[in-house]
Design an enzyme around this catalytic site. Structure first.
Site, short mmCIF file in Angstrom:
data_model
loop_
_atom_site.label_atom_id
_atom_site.label_comp_id
_atom_site.label_asym_id
_atom_site.label_seq_id
_atom_site.Cartn_x
_atom_site.Cartn_y
_atom_site.Cartn_z
N ASN A 150 0.81 -1.23 0.00
CA ASN A 150 0.00 0.00 0.00
C ASN A 150 0.84 1.28 0.00
O ASN A 150 0.48 2.26 -0.65
CB ASN A 150 -1.01 -0.02 1.14
N GLU A 248 3.10 -5.52 12.22
CA GLU A 248 2.19 -4.38 11.99
C GLU A 248 1.10 -4.87 11.06
O GLU A 248 1.35 -5.11 9.88
CB GLU A 248 2.94 -3.22 11.31
N CYS A 282 -3.36 1.40 6.31
CA CYS A 282 -3.85 0.67 7.49
C CYS A 282 -4.43 1.63 8.52
O CYS A 282 -5.19 1.21 9.38
CB CYS A 282 -2.73 -0.18 8.08
N GLU A 461 6.79 0.12 16.19
CA GLU A 461 7.90 0.65 15.39
C GLU A 461 8.09 2.11 15.77
O GLU A 461 7.39 2.66 16.61
CB GLU A 461 7.56 0.51 13.90
O1 TXE Z 1 -0.83 -8.72 2.39
P1 TXE Z 1 0.06 -9.92 2.76
P2 TXE Z 1 -1.45 -8.43 1.00
C1 TXE Z 1 -4.04 -6.04 4.61
C2 TXE Z 1 -5.23 -5.68 3.77
C3 TXE Z 1 -5.04 -6.48 2.54
C4 TXE Z 1 -4.48 -7.73 3.13
C5 TXE Z 1 -3.74 -8.55 2.15
O2 TXE Z 1 -6.41 -6.07 4.43
O3 TXE Z 1 -6.21 -6.71 1.84
O4 TXE Z 1 -3.63 -7.29 4.16
O5 TXE Z 1 -2.75 -7.76 1.48
C6 TXE Z 1 4.49 -11.22 2.29
N1 TXE Z 1 5.61 -15.55 4.80
N2 TXE Z 1 -2.95 -5.12 4.50
O6 TXE Z 1 -1.88 -9.61 0.21
O7 TXE Z 1 -0.31 -11.10 1.96
C7 TXE Z 1 3.97 -10.68 0.99
O8 TXE Z 1 4.69 -11.20 -0.09
C8 TXE Z 1 6.32 -14.42 4.65
C9 TXE Z 1 -2.70 -4.30 5.64
O9 TXE Z 1 -0.45 -7.55 0.37
O10 TXE Z 1 0.02 -10.00 4.23
C10 TXE Z 1 4.16 -9.19 1.20
O11 TXE Z 1 5.52 -8.82 0.99
N3 TXE Z 1 5.90 -13.37 3.95
C11 TXE Z 1 -1.33 -3.74 5.62
C12 TXE Z 1 3.80 -9.02 2.67
O12 TXE Z 1 4.01 -10.31 3.25
C13 TXE Z 1 4.69 -13.42 3.40
C14 TXE Z 1 -0.91 -3.24 4.30
C15 TXE Z 1 2.36 -8.57 2.92
O13 TXE Z 1 1.50 -9.47 2.24
C16 TXE Z 1 3.88 -14.57 3.52
C17 TXE Z 1 -1.21 -4.17 3.23
C18 TXE Z 1 4.39 -15.67 4.26
N4 TXE Z 1 3.70 -16.78 4.45
C19 TXE Z 1 -2.21 -5.05 3.36
N5 TXE Z 1 2.73 -14.35 2.85
C20 TXE Z 1 -1.05 -2.69 6.69
N6 TXE Z 1 -1.52 -2.91 7.92
O14 TXE Z 1 -0.35 -1.73 6.44
C21 TXE Z 1 2.80 -13.11 2.34
N7 TXE Z 1 3.99 -12.54 2.66
#
Ligand code: TXE
Length: 480
Positions: A150, A248, A282, A461
């Site tokens: 994001n 986070e 977020c 953080e």
């Molecule tokens: O997040 P992911 P995504 C929330 C928001 C969104 C949802 C999914 O609701 O719809 O999360 O977004 C890595 N082991 N937020 O799909 O999947 C992945 O490659 C290690 C809130 O982007 O959680 C990416 O680099 N790493 C948030 C990172 O984790 C893994 C902002 C985030 O991916 C992994 C964005 C694993 N098993 C989305 N699986 C905020 N709070 O700021 C995925 N990743």
């Protein structure tokens, strides 16, 4: 075709398995690049480089380390326009927003931690007449930083800068959805003279390379920002390893709007808090609780503003709302709007995908959406939608507002809009969130603790909290 490479040991490398993922521009829906689909072997290479670089990086005089972080900040500033354009193409956010928020903030992260490391000190505890204890705070070693899509460069550097400042070598992975500016950070580090192997940037999926980073034995701490479900998976994976972990995660942030607020300013700020970055922050407000005497007036003002805000090509200088980050994410958000209707919600504004003409005709655009009439326990009031969708509910008393706001598994950020000082402080004390903004939103001071409680994460953080996370404390007791 834009082909991205991993940045390992100070050089760009193709992934060892020679596999790639598509990189899609959200505003057009078209593939415009390829990114490495890295795997375990790439992590091994990066860890070997980090291991080699670690002793010299830790031994480097603090001033010199700080100078390097400052040089990275300067280089980011010098390339602001180029990085902002890259971010807008990759993420779909308005280029003007990236130019004034994302990229300057990435530079500030390095600037801030260049100073913070010289201000970071540890405690001593005397046992009068007997002994003195002092605490050493030493770098953890090799650490992993995993970030979401994001705020790509902004959140990537928010982890990397303190990790480096504290004397660690870093294996970092940006989201596979938005890899471009993270890839450019390698060039920036080369130019700033960061020694090879100190920062290594790997691209690819969470399930493959993300997990391999988490599981690598020589990586001693993981700092993660992303979805709550992913955070839970990582926490489960890491529990038996006893690694340090910072999470986070998502939010479902309440805004408490009182009848005595400064109406015009509150409308402006709450609207921004709801729809900035297409609602994909977020910290965005998503549950708006409005005191009954101003409910209708406030609702109407919000609806008027939402109807006036039209998404358009994020690469245009005057674009104020761009595309959602991906097709699957757009579908997820549209699914929630349908669910809201099924749950009895009334869509007051928006609710529909926008089909633009020209180059953006296949882009992932969505109208800013306002929904009322949903129960607080409705799924759309309890689950993170992470798009330009807000819900409105009236309330009658401070107690009711507090109960509604705290009725959530999440606990990231809340905003309070009132001119009653006592009420604002009292609510701030009793809201179950890690961050409370009073009469403002996203006003950031990088020294403050940043993070959430409950399903919004673990740890904080920012400032010295980050420096503490990226160091191990060791107590030394000296008897007189
Ligand atoms: O997040 P992911 P995504 C929330 C928001 C969104 C949802 C999914 O609701 O719809 O999360 O977004 C890595 N082991 N937020 O799909 O999947 C992945 O490659 C290690 C809130 O982007 O959680 C990416 O680099 N790493 C948030 C990172 O984790 C893994 C902002 C985030 O991916 C992994 C964005 C694993 N098993 C989305 N699986 C905020 N709070 O700021 C995925 N990743």
């Amino acid at each position: 075709m834009d082909i991205i490479a991993n940045f390992i040991n100070g050089q760009y490398h193709a992934p060892l398995g020679e596999n790639y993922l598509d990189n899609i521009e959200p505003a057009t829906g078209l593939v415009y690049g390829k990114i490495p689909d890295s795997e375990k072997a790439d992590v091994e290479l990066a860890v070997a480089a980090a291991k080699k670089a670690l002793p010299a990086w830790q031994a480097m005089p603090l001033e010199q380390r700080a100078d390097m972080l400052s040089a990275i900040a300067q280089e980011i500033e010098a390339r602001n326009d180029e990085l902002a354009m890259a971010e807008a193409i990759d993420n779909g956010k308005p280029v003007a927003l990236a130019r004034i928020v994302d990229i300057p903030r990435a530079a500030s992260n390095f600037k801030f931690f260049a100073h913070a490391c010289s201000q970071f000190a540890s405690e001593s505890h005397a046992i009068a007449g007997t002994a003195i204890n002092y605490t050493l705070r030493q770098p953890v070693g090799i650490v992993g930083c995993i970030s979401p899509w994001n705020l790509p460069l902004y959140l990537f550097t928010w982890k990397i800068a303190p990790a480096l400042a504290a004397g660690n070598c870093v294996i970092a992975k940006p989201s596979e959805v938005t890899p471009k500016t993270a890839a450019l950070l390698g060039e920036i580090c080369q130019k700033a003279g960061l020694p090879a192997g100190v920062l290594n940037i790997l691209h690819g999926s969470g399930a493959k390379v993300g997990q391999a980073i988490c599981q690598h034995q020589e990586i001693k701490a993981i700092s993660f920002t992303g979805g709550t479900t992913t955070g839970a998976q990582i926490a489960q994976l890491l529990a038996p390893t006893f690694k340090k972990i910072s999470l986070e995660l998502g939010g479902k942030n309440p805004a408490l709007i009182f009848a005595d607020c400064d109406f015009d300013n509150t409308i402006e700020q709450v609207f921004r808090a709801s729809f900035a970055n297409q609602g994909q922050i977020c910290l965005c407000a998503s549950r708006l609780y409005i005191e009954r005497p101003i409910y209708e007036k406030f609702k109407q003002a919000l609806v008027d503003k939402a109807k006036a805000l039209q998404p358009n090509d994020p690469l245009l200088d005057d674009s104020q709302m761009g595309a959602l980050v991906s097709k699957s994410h757009l579908e997820k958000v549209l699914g929630y709007i349908e669910l809201a209707k099924a749950e009895g919600g009334k869509v007051l504004a928006g609710g529909k995908q926008v089909n633009l003409a020209g180059r953006c005709q296949k882009g992932y655009f969505l109208q800013p959406t306002i929904i009322e009439n949903l129960d607080n326990q409705a799924q759309c009031n309890q689950e993170e939608i992470f798009g330009p969708v807000i819900t409105l509910q009236p309330f009658d008393t401070d107690e009711e507002a507090l109960t509604l706001a705290n009725d959530s598994n999440y606990g990231l950020a809340a905003t309070i809009w009132t001119n009653h000082l006592g009420r604002a402080h009292q609510l701030a004390e009793t809201l179950n969130t890690g961050i409370v903004w009073i009469n403002c939103w996203l006003l950031r001071d990088l020294r403050t603790p940043f993070g959430g409680m409950n399903h919004s994460g673990l740890g904080r953080e920012g400032g010295h909290e980050a420096m503490r996370f990226f160091t191990e404390s060791k107590n030394v007791c000296v008897k007189y």
